[in-house]
Design a protein around this motif. Structure first.
Motif, PDB file in Angstrom:
ATOM      1  N   ARG A 124      27.980  41.798  34.968  1.00 25.26           N
ATOM      2  CA  ARG A 124      29.177  41.242  34.337  1.00 25.26           C
ATOM      3  C   ARG A 124      30.044  42.340  33.747  1.00 25.26           C
ATOM      4  O   ARG A 124      31.272  42.318  33.883  1.00 25.26           O
ATOM      5  CB  ARG A 124      28.773  40.255  33.247  1.00 25.26           C
ATOM      6  N   ASN A 125      29.438  43.281  33.057  1.00 21.37           N
ATOM      7  CA  ASN A 125      30.205  44.384  32.459  1.00 21.37           C
ATOM      8  C   ASN A 125      30.926  45.202  33.519  1.00 21.37           C
ATOM      9  O   ASN A 125      32.068  45.632  33.322  1.00 21.37           O
ATOM     10  CB  ASN A 125      29.277  45.286  31.638  1.00 21.37           C
ATOM     11  N   LEU A 126      30.257  45.425  34.657  1.00 20.64           N
ATOM     12  CA  LEU A 126      30.896  46.160  35.738  1.00 20.64           C
ATOM     13  C   LEU A 126      32.061  45.371  36.318  1.00 20.64           C
ATOM     14  O   LEU A 126      33.123  45.930  36.611  1.00 20.64           O
ATOM     15  CB  LEU A 126      29.869  46.485  36.831  1.00 20.64           C
ATOM     16  N   MET A 127      31.879  44.053  36.463  1.00 24.43           N
ATOM     17  CA  MET A 127      32.952  43.202  36.975  1.00 24.43           C
ATOM     18  C   MET A 127      34.165  43.259  36.052  1.00 24.43           C
ATOM     19  O   MET A 127      35.310  43.387  36.501  1.00 24.43           O
ATOM     20  CB  MET A 127      32.461  41.758  37.087  1.00 24.43           C
ATOM     21  N   LEU A 128      33.942  43.178  34.728  1.00 26.69           N
ATOM     22  CA  LEU A 128      35.043  43.221  33.770  1.00 26.69           C
ATOM     23  C   LEU A 128      35.741  44.572  33.784  1.00 26.69           C
ATOM     24  O   LEU A 128      36.974  44.657  33.767  1.00 26.69           O
ATOM     25  CB  LEU A 128      34.528  42.906  32.365  1.00 26.69           C
ATOM     26  N   SER A 129      34.943  45.647  33.807  1.00 26.37           N
ATOM     27  CA  SER A 129      35.520  46.983  33.778  1.00 26.37           C
ATOM     28  C   SER A 129      36.377  47.253  35.013  1.00 26.37           C
ATOM     29  O   SER A 129      37.510  47.738  34.909  1.00 26.37           O
ATOM     30  CB  SER A 129      34.409  48.031  33.665  1.00 26.37           C
ATOM     31  N   LEU A 130      35.847  46.936  36.181  1.00 25.13           N
ATOM     32  CA  LEU A 130      36.610  47.151  37.410  1.00 25.13           C
ATOM     33  C   LEU A 130      37.819  46.234  37.483  1.00 25.13           C
ATOM     34  O   LEU A 130      38.894  46.637  37.940  1.00 25.13           O
ATOM     35  CB  LEU A 130      35.708  46.936  38.626  1.00 25.13           C
ATOM     36  N   GLY A 131      37.640  44.983  37.039  1.00 21.87           N
ATOM     37  CA  GLY A 131      38.740  44.036  37.110  1.00 21.87           C
ATOM     38  C   GLY A 131      39.907  44.425  36.228  1.00 21.87           C
ATOM     39  O   GLY A 131      41.072  44.264  36.602  1.00 21.87           O
ATOM     40  N   LEU A 142      40.933  37.042  35.948  1.00 23.13           N
ATOM     41  CA  LEU A 142      40.515  38.247  36.671  1.00 23.13           C
ATOM     42  C   LEU A 142      40.770  38.127  38.167  1.00 23.13           C
ATOM     43  O   LEU A 142      41.225  39.080  38.807  1.00 23.13           O
ATOM     44  CB  LEU A 142      39.028  38.513  36.419  1.00 23.13           C
ATOM     45  N   LEU A 143      40.481  36.970  38.726  1.00 26.73           N
ATOM     46  CA  LEU A 143      40.705  36.775  40.157  1.00 26.73           C
ATOM     47  C   LEU A 143      42.180  36.926  40.501  1.00 26.73           C
ATOM     48  O   LEU A 143      42.539  37.513  41.525  1.00 26.73           O
ATOM     49  CB  LEU A 143      40.196  35.396  40.586  1.00 26.73           C
ATOM     50  N   GLU A 144      43.039  36.395  39.634  1.00 26.00           N
ATOM     51  CA  GLU A 144      44.475  36.530  39.883  1.00 26.00           C
ATOM     52  C   GLU A 144      44.905  37.992  39.756  1.00 26.00           C
ATOM     53  O   GLU A 144      45.674  38.497  40.582  1.00 26.00           O
ATOM     54  CB  GLU A 144      45.254  35.667  38.895  1.00 26.00           C
ATOM     55  N   ARG A 145      44.407  38.677  38.731  1.00 27.27           N
ATOM     56  CA  ARG A 145      44.784  40.087  38.519  1.00 27.27           C
ATOM     57  C   ARG A 145      44.362  40.952  39.699  1.00 27.27           C
ATOM     58  O   ARG A 145      45.146  41.766  40.212  1.00 27.27           O
ATOM     59  CB  ARG A 145      44.148  40.598  37.230  1.00 27.27           C
TER      60      ARG A 145
END
Length: 486
Positions: A368-375, A457-460
């Protein structure tokens, strides 16, 4: 006795009448003026915006009814509100006002979670200082014990916990108000059995007020209670449950745990579930009890009715404990078994596979943290990719982290990139910019996690992908399949 019940039920009818009149005023006059500033969240069930100000009718309908009953010259004074302790009656009304005010501000301006919790702690402290304090608790097999220094923290935890429990379960038409009516009804029965007619009158007034709101809130809802209504009802349930289940000697039973079992179970399990998945406790998701029921094929009305019936079963167990104290250990055990059966039937992983859930929490948190950071920095990462294929592979890597199992990228309805064919069991999200289009398919099991932030996040990420592809100019190669998992 007949005259007493006429008086008591009359109080409930006053609450119903005043609440219903206020609801009509709010729907046709106030809501257009106070139109909500909130946007539709990915976890919301309704697509068309629905007014969120039913809490105005709930609180002010209740207080207005109490004021009417206080001022009118009834003959049955010994059964009226005058027979109640003034500090507790004031604590219920004034503390309810603060709880309502916190929620109303949040309905208008989206109050941060931290400040909302601080406000709830202030409300709990006020309630404790005005007589709602747990000092002696009766527990099965242990009998009773003094809380001592733990009295204030445990009481505050109960009040704040119930306020948030009602707030969190308010995600389905008529559910929070329906469960509140059920809980208040069982508290009314206990008050009746104990001869607390003044308290019974107060509870019946709140039942009537809530029923007036529920008639507008049941599916399809024309109005929501908002945080103002849910925080007020949560505060009222927390304090009234302490008041109604207290013995003449001042000892407090744990009957409220059964009476409020469904909202408490949903909230405590949501916090536990989010911890195991590496999600902050304040991060909303779409994996509550009513979401699971709808995923099983229940309609919103059926899901609401099902949970109300289960709440009635828990309330029935509470009445058995109250009347047959020698059976309380077995009855509480039956309550635990009923809760386990419900969670197991709803197919929660942490119940069906507890060991796997515990072992995977660190991996879930890292993912999750990686998903947030990359996003959050996706534009910078895509800018480093030199060609179309590299960009699409980076996009594919991120969608895998986000739980997206299928996606398509199109330009002028021509396919640029596709992973796997979409499946009907997946949620489809369509994002467009100019002549570009991104289609994402997410399994429901993935969508229920972090549903409140995944939509953004998906939109961004999708918009960053389109912007980067536009910088490269016209695509030279049409890709039929690309996936980093192959």
């Amino acid at each position: 006795m007949i005259n007493i019940w006429k008086f008591l039920l009359g109080g409930g009818m006053i609450g119903l009448l005043i609440s219903s009149v206020l609801m009509m005023i709010i729907l046709h006059r106030l809501s257009p003026i106070l139109h909500s500033r909130r946007t539709i969240l990915p976890r919301d069930i309704h697509i068309i915006p629905v007014p969120r100000y039913g809490g105005i009718a709930l609180y002010w309908g209740f207080v207005g009814s109490v004021l009417v009953l206080w001022l009118l010259p009834f003959e049955q004074q010994k059964f009226g509100l005058e027979s109640l302790p003034g500090n507790r009656l004031f604590g219920l009304c004034f503390g309810g006002l603060i709880a309502w005010g916190i929620g109303f501000y949040d309905d208008l301006f989206n109050l941060r979670t931290l400040w909302k919790l601080v406000g709830q702690a202030v409300v709990a402290s006020l309630a404790i200082s005005l007589g709602f304090e747990l000092q002696n608790i009766q527990v099965p097999f242990i009998q009773s014990f003094e809380l001592g220094l733990w009295s204030w923290p445990i009481t505050a935890l109960w009040i704040v916990g119930v306020m948030n429990a009602v707030n969190l379960i308010d995600g389905l038409d008529g559910l929070a108000s329906g469960l509140t009516i059920v809980a208040l009804s069982f508290l009314a029965v206990i008050s009746w059995w104990q001869g607390e007619y003044g308290l019974l009158l107060l509870i019946l007034v709140l039942i009537g007020t809530t029923l007036g709101f529920w008639s507008f809130n049941r599916h399809p809802a024309s109005i929501f209670m908002g945080d103002s209504g849910s925080l007020f009802l949560g505060y009222a349930l927390a304090t009234l449950s302490i008041w109604a289940t207290e013995s003449p000697g001042g000892e407090q039973s744990i009957l409220p745990l059964l009476i409020l079992a469904i909202p408490l179970l949903d909230t405590s399990f949501a916090l536990f579930r989010r911890f195991l998945k590496g999600i902050p406790f304040y991060s909303a998701d779409k994996d509550h009890l009513h979401h699971r029921l709808i995923a099983k094929g229940f309609s919103p009305s059926q899901a609401m009715l099902f949970l109300v019936i289960v709440s009635v079963l828990f309330g029935g167990l509470a009445l058995v404990v109250f009347r047959e104290t020698h059976l309380q250990g077995f009855v509480y055990l039956a309550g635990v078994i009923l809760a386990y059966i419900l969670l197991y039937w709803l197919e929660y992983d942490v119940v069906r596979s507890p060991l796997t859930s515990f072992m995977g929490q660190n991996e879930n948190r890292k993912r999750r943290n990686l998903m947030l950071s990359l996003g959050e920095n996706i534009s910078e990462f895509l800018a480093k990719d030199p060609d179309q294929e590299s960009i699409l592979r980076s996009f594919s890597y991120w969608t895998d982290l986000a739980g997206v199992s299928q996606y398509e990228v199109c330009l002028r309805n021509s396919l640029i990139c596709k992973s796997f064919p979409p499946e009907l069991s997946h949620r489809i999200i369509l994002l467009r910019k100019g002549e570009w289009e991104v289609r994402l398919a997410i399994p429901e099991t993935s969508w229920t996690v972090d549903s409140d932030i995944k939509g953004d996040l998906l939109e961004r990420v999708s918009m960053a992908l389109i912007n980067r592809l536009e910088q490269l100019g016209e695509p030279t190669v049409v890709r039929s399949a690309i996936n980093n998992k192959l």
